[in-house]
Structures are given as C-alpha cells and as structure tokens.
Design an enzyme around this catalytic site. Structure first.
Site, PDB file in Angstrom:
ATOM      1  N   ASN A  10       0.803  -1.232   0.000  1.00  0.00           N
ATOM      2  CA  ASN A  10       0.000   0.000   0.000  1.00  0.00           C
ATOM      3  C   ASN A  10       0.835   1.280   0.000  1.00  0.00           C
ATOM      4  OD1 ASN A  10       0.256  -1.077   2.935  1.00  0.00           O
ATOM      5  ND2 ASN A  10      -0.068   1.109   3.178  1.00  0.00           N
ATOM      6  N   THR A  11       2.130   1.148   0.253  1.00  0.00           N
ATOM      7  CA  THR A  11       2.964   2.357   0.309  1.00  0.00           C
ATOM      8  C   THR A  11       4.424   2.009   0.011  1.00  0.00           C
ATOM      9  OG1 THR A  11       3.474   4.303   1.672  1.00  0.00           O
ATOM     10  CG2 THR A  11       3.430   2.202   2.809  1.00  0.00           C
ATOM     11  N   GLY A  14       6.885  -1.205  -1.666  1.00  0.00           N
ATOM     12  CA  GLY A  14       5.879  -2.207  -2.044  1.00  0.00           C
ATOM     13  C   GLY A  14       4.900  -1.664  -3.067  1.00  0.00           C
ATOM     14  N   TYR A 165      16.340  -4.842  14.232  1.00  0.00           N
ATOM     15  CA  TYR A 165      16.038  -4.700  12.795  1.00  0.00           C
ATOM     16  C   TYR A 165      17.043  -5.517  11.975  1.00  0.00           C
ATOM     17  CZ  TYR A 165      15.252  -2.563   8.194  1.00  0.00           C
ATOM     18  OH  TYR A 165      14.984  -2.358   6.849  1.00  0.00           O
TER      19      TYR A 165
HETATM   20  N1  LIG Z   1      13.402   2.403   2.872  1.00  0.00           N
HETATM   21  C1  LIG Z   1      14.623   1.903   2.895  1.00  0.00           C
HETATM   22  O1  LIG Z   1      15.619   2.654   2.761  1.00  0.00           O
HETATM   23  C2  LIG Z   1      14.845   0.429   3.055  1.00  0.00           C
HETATM   24  C3  LIG Z   1      16.178  -0.040   3.061  1.00  0.00           C
HETATM   25  C4  LIG Z   1      16.398  -1.398   3.176  1.00  0.00           C
HETATM   26  C5  LIG Z   1      15.335  -2.273   3.281  1.00  0.00           C
HETATM   27  N2  LIG Z   1      14.045  -1.813   3.291  1.00  0.00           N
HETATM   28  C6  LIG Z   1      12.953  -2.784   3.400  1.00  0.00           C
HETATM   29  O2  LIG Z   1      11.986  -2.505   2.409  1.00  0.00           O
HETATM   30  C7  LIG Z   1      10.707  -2.995   2.818  1.00  0.00           C
HETATM   31  C8  LIG Z   1       9.658  -1.933   2.558  1.00  0.00           C
HETATM   32  O3  LIG Z   1       9.932  -0.813   3.380  1.00  0.00           O
HETATM   33  P1  LIG Z   1       9.611   0.699   2.968  1.00  0.00           P
HETATM   34  O4  LIG Z   1      10.870   1.467   3.094  1.00  0.00           O
HETATM   35  O5  LIG Z   1       8.840   0.729   1.721  1.00  0.00           O
HETATM   36  O6  LIG Z   1       8.715   1.150   4.216  1.00  0.00           O
HETATM   37  P2  LIG Z   1       7.215   1.697   4.325  1.00  0.00           P
HETATM   38  O7  LIG Z   1       6.971   2.745   3.314  1.00  0.00           O
HETATM   39  O8  LIG Z   1       7.003   2.003   5.766  1.00  0.00           O
HETATM   40  O9  LIG Z   1       6.363   0.406   3.911  1.00  0.00           O
HETATM   41  C9  LIG Z   1       6.343  -0.724   4.756  1.00  0.00           C
HETATM   42  C10 LIG Z   1       5.103  -1.527   4.468  1.00  0.00           C
HETATM   43  O10 LIG Z   1       5.037  -2.601   5.430  1.00  0.00           O
HETATM   44  C11 LIG Z   1       3.750  -2.574   6.011  1.00  0.00           C
HETATM   45  N3  LIG Z   1       3.708  -3.147   7.360  1.00  0.00           N
HETATM   46  C12 LIG Z   1       4.378  -2.769   8.466  1.00  0.00           C
HETATM   47  N4  LIG Z   1       3.968  -3.495   9.518  1.00  0.00           N
HETATM   48  C13 LIG Z   1       3.018  -4.360   9.057  1.00  0.00           C
HETATM   49  C14 LIG Z   1       2.202  -5.348   9.645  1.00  0.00           C
HETATM   50  N5  LIG Z   1       2.220  -5.602  10.957  1.00  0.00           N
HETATM   51  N6  LIG Z   1       1.345  -6.040   8.867  1.00  0.00           N
HETATM   52  C15 LIG Z   1       1.263  -5.787   7.536  1.00  0.00           C
HETATM   53  N7  LIG Z   1       1.996  -4.845   6.922  1.00  0.00           N
HETATM   54  C16 LIG Z   1       2.842  -4.142   7.673  1.00  0.00           C
HETATM   55  C17 LIG Z   1       3.361  -1.108   6.038  1.00  0.00           C
HETATM   56  O11 LIG Z   1       1.973  -0.949   6.274  1.00  0.00           O
HETATM   57  P3  LIG Z   1       1.372   0.472   6.792  1.00  0.00           P
HETATM   58  O12 LIG Z   1       1.373   1.390   5.604  1.00  0.00           O
HETATM   59  O13 LIG Z   1       0.004   0.099   7.261  1.00  0.00           O
HETATM   60  O14 LIG Z   1       2.291   0.952   7.878  1.00  0.00           O
HETATM   61  C18 LIG Z   1       3.818  -0.716   4.644  1.00  0.00           C
HETATM   62  O15 LIG Z   1       2.860  -1.128   3.690  1.00  0.00           O
HETATM   63  C19 LIG Z   1      10.868  -3.362   4.292  1.00  0.00           C
HETATM   64  O16 LIG Z   1      10.993  -4.760   4.411  1.00  0.00           O
HETATM   65  C20 LIG Z   1      12.178  -2.698   4.710  1.00  0.00           C
HETATM   66  O17 LIG Z   1      12.824  -3.392   5.749  1.00  0.00           O
HETATM   67  C21 LIG Z   1      13.786  -0.461   3.184  1.00  0.00           C
END
Ligand SMILES: NC(=O)c1ccc[n+]([C@@H]2O[C@H](COP(=O)([O-])OP(=O)(O)OC[C@H]3O[C@@H](n4cnc5c(N)ncnc54)[C@H](OP(=O)(O)O)[C@@H]3O)[C@@H](O)[C@H]2O)c1
Length: 285
Positions: A10-11, A14, A165
């Site tokens: 949703n955000t 993803g 983490y």
């Molecule tokens: N951003 C970075 O720089 C970065 C770097 C390395 C790895 N990652 C990895 O990339 C992936 C995506 O992260 P992102 O940066 O796109 O973060 P984000 O924008 O916060 O998106 C995270 C997603 O996970 C969902 N989520 C969190 N807790 C959940 C739960 N209990 N049940 C179901 N869904 C849940 C969130 O839902 P809500 O919208 O409802 O909160 C959101 O859809 C993660 O695995 C993260 O560890 C990110």
C-alpha cells in the site's frame, strides 16, 4: 499472466513494486493491514497501470490469526499463486510486541512472513515458474541471530532497535537460503532495495532523534520507483530463474554476510521458527 501477492503493497517500495508489475499486466494482490490505505493504493495503481486486476486482502503480519485468515481467503478467492513478494517491514526503536507475544521486528519482518509463506507454499509448488522475493536490507551485515531476543527477553532497558532490525533482515536471507534447500523448484531470492525515501523510520513511535536523522539523509535517498527495481527484476527476469537462493543489490548478485551464508544457522532458524509458529497454529485450527 501471473498472480502476484505482495505484502505491504500500500505504500513505499511495495506500492512502487506493485505498480511496476501491474504495468506488465499481472494480477496483483496487496496483503495489507489497513483497508483504507490499501484501497487508496489500489486506485493509484489502477490509474497508473491501466490494469484493473488489483486486489486487496487484509493481513496484519503482527497477528498469526490474521495471516492464517489471509492465506485462507487467498486460497478461496484466487486458488493460484506464481510470485510471493515478502516486502512489508518496519523499524522500531522501542520494544513492542506482536499479538502473539513476539518482539515486533522479528515477529513481523521474519516470523509473520515465515508463516504466510508456509501457508501459501502449496500453491507456489503447483505453479510452473514460482518465485519468492524476500526484501531484506544492507542492515543485515550488522545482524546476528539471538534466539533469546525473539520474545523480547532482554527487556525494554536493553532493547536495541537497530540490532533487532538487523537481526530480522539477516533472518530474511537465512530464510531464503533454507527455502531453496526445502523447496528447490521455487526460485527464491533476497535483496537490498537501496536507501529509499519512504516513511519507514517515521512510524511505530520512533524517537525524534531517529526521525530527525532519517530526515537529514532524505535528500540523498533514491525514490521508490528506483527502490522497487530489484524487487521487480527478481519477480520478472528470466536470468534469475537459472540461479537460486541469492542476495541482490541494484539488480546484481552480491555476497551477503558470513552469517547469512551459514547453513547450520539457516536450518536452526527454520526449525525454531517452525516450532514457534506451531505453538500458535493449534489455537486457530
Ligand atoms: N526504505 C529503505 O531505505 C529500506 C532499506 C532497506 C530495506 N528496506 C525494506 O523494504 C521494505 C519496505 O519498506 P519501505 O521502506 O517501503 O517502508 P514503508 O513505506 O514504511 O512500507 C512498509 C510496508 O510494510 C507494512 N507493514 C508494516 N507493519 C506491518 C504489519 N504488521 N502487517 C502488515 N503490513 C505491515 C506497512 O503498512 P502500513 O502502511 O500500514 O504501515 C507498509 O505497507 C521493508 O521490508 C524494509 O525493511 C527499506
């Protein structure tokens, strides 16, 4: 065309991944915890991709019951699955717990996805070219697995959110390695998406300092479309079907940490995870 289930679509990364794959004409199912956010994302993805086959299933990865319901609904509504993208994740700097009593980061980032994958593995095994894409992080290089923290045993005073983490992101790679051993016909890979401009660090009650630091580095981050590239690549490229269980960054294979390559640790993590989950499966049987 393929059926693709993505958690946390949703955000952030993803949503960008789901949009890119929707543009290729696939059927996309977003497994999310918040219905209104998911519906908004679906509207956006449909507009951008001109693809109407975008769906939502409720799935709170911090609740084994919700994961089981989601898997059940998935079987009922779709009955086939080609690609599972375990993308959802969180960072938290304070000790919090899942509904089943696990430390939130290992609980959501690893155990929740472990259960979801296990519940859907039968469908993946039936697919001709099944794939599992696990979104890990560079943070795994600092990660160690300490099984005595899975239930928050150290307490809130000694809780180190970054260590938790990193542990959960190391678990994503170890899980991928063991998946390949147990389900060699399924093509499973893990990845680091880059440092991506999302809201990950400003959620979950993270302290001001952390949020401030994240904001400071925001101008140097890549956007979500770029951040989704490796997930999209692993979900669609034919090249990656010829190899299995690898870790990627910028669409290239990369060597993960020594611990991530430890087969004994991967096997132990699988067995412990299976046991932790089986404790709870009975409750909903
Ligand atoms: N951003 C970075 O720089 C970065 C770097 C390395 C790895 N990652 C990895 O990339 C992936 C995506 O992260 P992102 O940066 O796109 O973060 P984000 O924008 O916060 O998106 C995270 C997603 O996970 C969902 N989520 C969190 N807790 C959940 C739960 N209990 N049940 C179901 N869904 C849940 C969130 O839902 P809500 O919208 O409802 O909160 C959101 O859809 C993660 O695995 C993260 O560890 C990110």
């Amino acid at each position: 065309m393929q059926h693709i289930l993505i958690t946390g679509g949703n955000t952030g990364i993803g949503k960008a991944t789901a949009t890119a794959l929707a543009k290729k004409g696939h059927t996309i199912i977003l497994a999310c915890r918040n219905e209104s956010k998911a519906k908004e994302a679906i509207k956006h993805i449909k507009e951008k991709s001109k693809n109407e086959a975008i769906h939502y299933l409720e799935c709170d990865l911090a609740s084994f019951e919700s994961i089981k319901n989601c898997s059940y609904e998935y079987h009922q509504q779709f009955g086939k699955l080609d690609i599972l993208i375990n993308n959802a994740g969180l960072i938290s700097d304070k000790l919090q717990f899942t509904k089943d009593g696990f430390e939130l980061q290992i609980g959501v980032n690893h155990l929740g996805h472990f259960l979801l994958t296990k519940q859907l593995i039968g469908l993946l095994e039936e697919a001709t070219e099944a794939r599992i894409v696990n979104v890990s992080s560079k943070a795994h290089y600092r990660g160690k697995i300490n099984f005595n923290t899975f239930k928050g045993e150290l307490g809130s005073d000694k809780y180190n959110g970054m260590a938790a983490y990193s542990q959960s992101k190391l678990a994503n790679i170890l899980f991928t390695k063991e998946l390949v051993k147990r389900y060699p016909k399924i093509c499973s890979h893990s990845l680091h998406p880059g440092v991506v401009k999302t809201e990950i660090a400003s959620k979950n009650g993270n302290k001001r300092l952390w949020r401030y630091l994240w904001k400071m580095i925001t101008p140097f981050m890549i956007d979500t479309t770029k951040g989704a590239k490796t997930s999209v690549y692993l979900s669609s490229s034919d090249e990656v079907l010829r190899i299995n269980g690898k870790y990627f960054e910028k669409q290239k294979e990369k060597e993960p940490s020594i611990l991530a390559n430890d087969p004994v640790l991967a096997k132990k993590l699988w067995e412990v995870s299976e046991e932790l989950i089986s404790d709870y499966i009975g409750r909903y049987a």
